[in-house]
Design a protein around this motif. Structure first.
Motif, short mmCIF file in Angstrom:
data_model
loop_
_atom_site.label_atom_id
_atom_site.label_comp_id
_atom_site.label_asym_id
_atom_site.label_seq_id
_atom_site.Cartn_x
_atom_site.Cartn_y
_atom_site.Cartn_z
N GLY A 39 -2.59 1.95 5.59
CA GLY A 39 -1.57 1.96 6.53
C GLY A 39 -1.03 1.55 8.10
N ILE A 60 -0.81 7.89 11.69
CA ILE A 60 -2.29 8.08 10.45
C ILE A 60 -3.87 7.56 11.18
CG2 ILE A 60 -2.23 5.90 8.74
CD1 ILE A 60 -0.05 5.10 8.98
N SER A 61 -4.43 8.19 10.69
CA SER A 61 -5.31 8.20 11.03
C SER A 61 -6.60 6.43 10.76
CB SER A 61 -6.98 9.19 10.49
OG SER A 61 -6.33 9.99 10.74
N GLU A 118 -3.93 21.26 9.80
CA GLU A 118 -4.84 20.27 9.39
C GLU A 118 -5.63 20.80 7.89
OE1 GLU A 118 -4.60 17.51 7.87
OE2 GLU A 118 -2.98 16.30 9.18
N LYS A 140 -7.40 4.18 8.11
CA LYS A 140 -6.57 3.15 6.84
C LYS A 140 -5.71 2.30 6.80
CE LYS A 140 -7.62 7.95 6.28
NZ LYS A 140 -7.40 9.44 6.01
N TYR A 172 -7.88 19.22 -5.96
CA TYR A 172 -7.34 18.09 -6.23
C TYR A 172 -8.12 16.77 -6.65
CZ TYR A 172 -3.70 17.75 -3.41
OH TYR A 172 -2.79 17.41 -2.43
N ARG A 173 -8.16 17.03 -4.58
CA ARG A 173 -9.37 16.14 -4.20
C ARG A 173 -10.97 16.25 -4.63
NH1 ARG A 173 -7.56 14.73 2.29
NH2 ARG A 173 -7.28 12.62 1.18
N GLU A 210 -8.67 7.38 -1.08
CA GLU A 210 -9.14 5.95 -1.56
C GLU A 210 -9.24 5.52 -2.18
OE1 GLU A 210 -10.14 9.49 -0.18
OE2 GLU A 210 -9.59 9.22 1.29
N SER A 262 -1.91 7.87 -4.16
CA SER A 262 -1.48 7.53 -2.19
C SER A 262 -2.43 8.23 -1.64
CB SER A 262 -0.31 7.76 -2.38
OG SER A 262 1.12 7.43 -3.01
N ASN A 285 0.75 -1.29 -0.11
CA ASN A 285 -0.45 -0.02 -0.13
C ASN A 285 1.13 0.77 -0.11
OD1 ASN A 285 -2.77 1.46 0.16
ND2 ASN A 285 -1.46 2.42 2.20
N LEU A 286 0.25 2.43 -0.90
CA LEU A 286 0.97 3.36 -0.88
C LEU A 286 0.23 4.84 -0.26
CD1 LEU A 286 2.59 1.93 -2.59
CD2 LEU A 286 2.66 4.83 -3.42
#
Ligand SMILES: Cc1cc2nc3c(=O)[nH]c(=O)nc-3n(C[C@H](O)[C@H](O)[C@H](O)COP(=O)(O)O)c2cc1C
Ligand SMILES: [Mn+2]
Length: 492
Positions: free
Chosen positions: A193, A187-188, A282, A191, A325-326, A226, A223, A169-170
């Motif tokens: 990772g 990392i939440s 954030e 996720k 972009y998201r 989702e 990366s 995974n990335l």
């Protein structure tokens, strides 16, 4: 609303890797280079200004005081729709909804294409191992004034392997510099990772991780998107490009590292060690998760190209660069997932920039049967592309452009009935970053939130008797626009 009907050509990539991307963007006249700005405050403040002006250029900072002159930082790379389209291999000059729709058709039914292993590449131009490792040589900025440290990882990704089935995974997760050899990373929960890491930690083992700071912007976009559970972002990007990515098996961990990465590290995170990480400004527009004890990566090896470029993607108050972009990527994924869940006649979907492309989701449908609108709402609020950190999900009729905030609010104000149009879901998947979770709830490690699902369609049962809309039909409006366009121009 505008829908691109023609079938998209195969994606065409006008660039290769970050260096090729920069050449193309420079040729488009959208790259500026600045010497002498400082990493402590100036670069973060510049990034904030740039990303809050849609369409501002990408900016490469070099000769940063206190660092090797050739060690560079790129900011606002994806702060313009044309650069997003370029990165995705899509035609430029389209609307954001058209771009997202072209992307949706592009990612549909992709056949994963595994990367190709090579033994060497530009990332290995400079190698430091063991005691030679020094992460402080890179000009990691303090992005926001209240940040608890310098964040080397914003436009970065972590590479991990599932110890059970080998899935690589990335994922983009923020990375703070502790010192020369230690990196803190957040990392939440939920996720990919984090799921990988937890498997190692649960077994009492250190988790092997490779991190990349600066790479092909398409790989970065994959990366931080989702992409489904179990799918490797390497294979996904390979499929989109139609050719395998070249990776070097890391000498320390064996994890695959992009051969043309700008900067990469390998090492291990111990199951027991934690150091304070954060606060960090954030994507919600807040320092929401304060300082917490988070795992630490011990860097065993560092690789970088000559004149390495750190990709900076600092989050800001939305709508910011990443929200833009998201929105394109996640809206495409959302529509794809709605279709895969069997919801018919979805004509558009948009994850709004003002909500950080997560908190405010709109789906447009052509209603076909009673219950169709609620079905679309509930799936949109809980599928992979919509579930994490959502808040408001709205469904509208097909005459509303879901990406147009004013049209959506108009539909909400005129077609919904607060007493009957809103469903609430409790205890949904949110995050420590959610600013609206009360502090005592966060202290209990409960990071769930509630969702409002709002049906802003004309009620199915009496839709034919709903008062008609008073604007001229679309063709008539287009003709009028052509005829009267001169009235809209400023007087000479
Ligand atoms: C600039 C940027 C920074 C991000 N930072 C984090 C982070 O610190 N922690 C986190 O859990 N997700 C972060 N994300 C979101 C994840 O990258 C995103 O959810 C992605 O899907 C994670 O990969 P995964 O689906 O393989 O887990 C960030 C996204 C972006 C665009
Ligand atoms: Mn993933």
């Amino acid at each position: 609303m505008a829908v691109v009907e023609q079938v998209e050509r195969e994606a065409e990539f006008a660039y290769r890797g970050l260096r090729g991307w920069l050449e193309t963007v420079a040729a488009m006249g959208q790259l500026r280079t600045i010497q002498g700005a400082g990493a402590d405050e100036e670069i973060g403040a510049a990034a904030d200004v740039l990303q809050h002006h849609e369409g501002a250029p990408a900016v490469l900072f070099e000769e940063i005081p206190g660092y090797e002159p050739g060690f560079r930082i790129l900011v606002n790379a994806l702060g313009a729709l044309d650069r997003i389209a370029l990165t995705l291999g899509l035609p430029t000059g389209r609307s954001k909804l058209e771009t997202a729709d072209a992307w949706r058709r592009r990612i549909k039914d992709l056949k994963p294409l595994p990367p190709r292993e090579v033994s060497d590449g530009p990332v290995m131009e400079n190698v430091r191992r063991g005691a030679e490792v020094d992460m402080t040589v890179f000009p990691a900025p303090r992005w926001h004034p209240g940040d608890g440290g310098r964040y080397i990882g914003t436009g970065s990704f972590d590479i991990t392997r599932d110890p059970d089935d080998g899935w690589v995974n990335l994922g983009t997760y923020r990375v703070m510099l502790h010192d020369a050899t230690r990196l803190g990373y957040y990392i939440s929960p939920g996720k990919h990772g984090r799921l990988h890491r937890q498997k190692y930690f649960d077994a009492g083992q250190p988790c092997p991780v490779a991190m990349v700071f600066g790479s092909d912007p398409l790989l970065f976009l994959a990366s931080c998107t989702e992409i489904p559970y179990g799918v490797s972002e390497y294979e996904w990007v390979g499929a989109i490009r139609g050719e395998p990515l070249e990776v070097i098996p890391g000498p320390v961990t064996g994890l695959p590292i992009p051969a043309d990465a700008e900067i990469a590290v390998e090492g291990y995170a111990s199951p027991t060690e934690r150091l304070p990480e954060g606060p960090f400004g954030e994507w919600t527009g807040y320092y929401a998760s304060a300082t917490r004890d988070e795992p630490v990566l011990h860097v065993h090896a560092l690789y970088h190209r000559h004149r390495p470029i750190l990709l900076g993607e600092p989050p800001g108050q939305p709508p910011d660069e990443q929200a833009r972009y998201r929105a394109v990527l996640r809206s495409a994924l959302l529509r794809d997932e709605l279709e895969k869940a069997g919801i018919p006649d979805v004509v558009g979907a948009w994850q709004h920039e003002a909500g950080g492309s997560r908190l405010f989701t709109v789906v447009a449908i052509r209603q076909r049967y009673p219950g169709h609108a609620r079905q679309a709402l509930h799936v949109a609020a809980q599928c992979r592309a919509g579930a994490y950190a959502g808040r408001y999900t709205i469904v509208v009729d097909e005459d509303i452009d879901p990406s147009n905030l004013e049209e959506v609010i108009w539909a909400l104000c005129t077609r919904s009935d607060p007493a009957t149009s809103i469903d609430i879901i409790q205890r949904s998947w949110s995050t420590p970053l959610d600013p609206r979770i009360p502090p005592d709830q966060k202290a209990r490690n409960d990071f769930t939130n509630s969702r409002a699902l709002i049906d802003a369609t004309r009620p199915w049962e009496w839709r034919d008797r709903f008062p008609p809309v008073n604007v001229p039909p679309a063709p008539q409006r287009r003709a009028a626009l052509q005829r009267w366009a001169h009235l809209l121009e400023p007087p000479r």
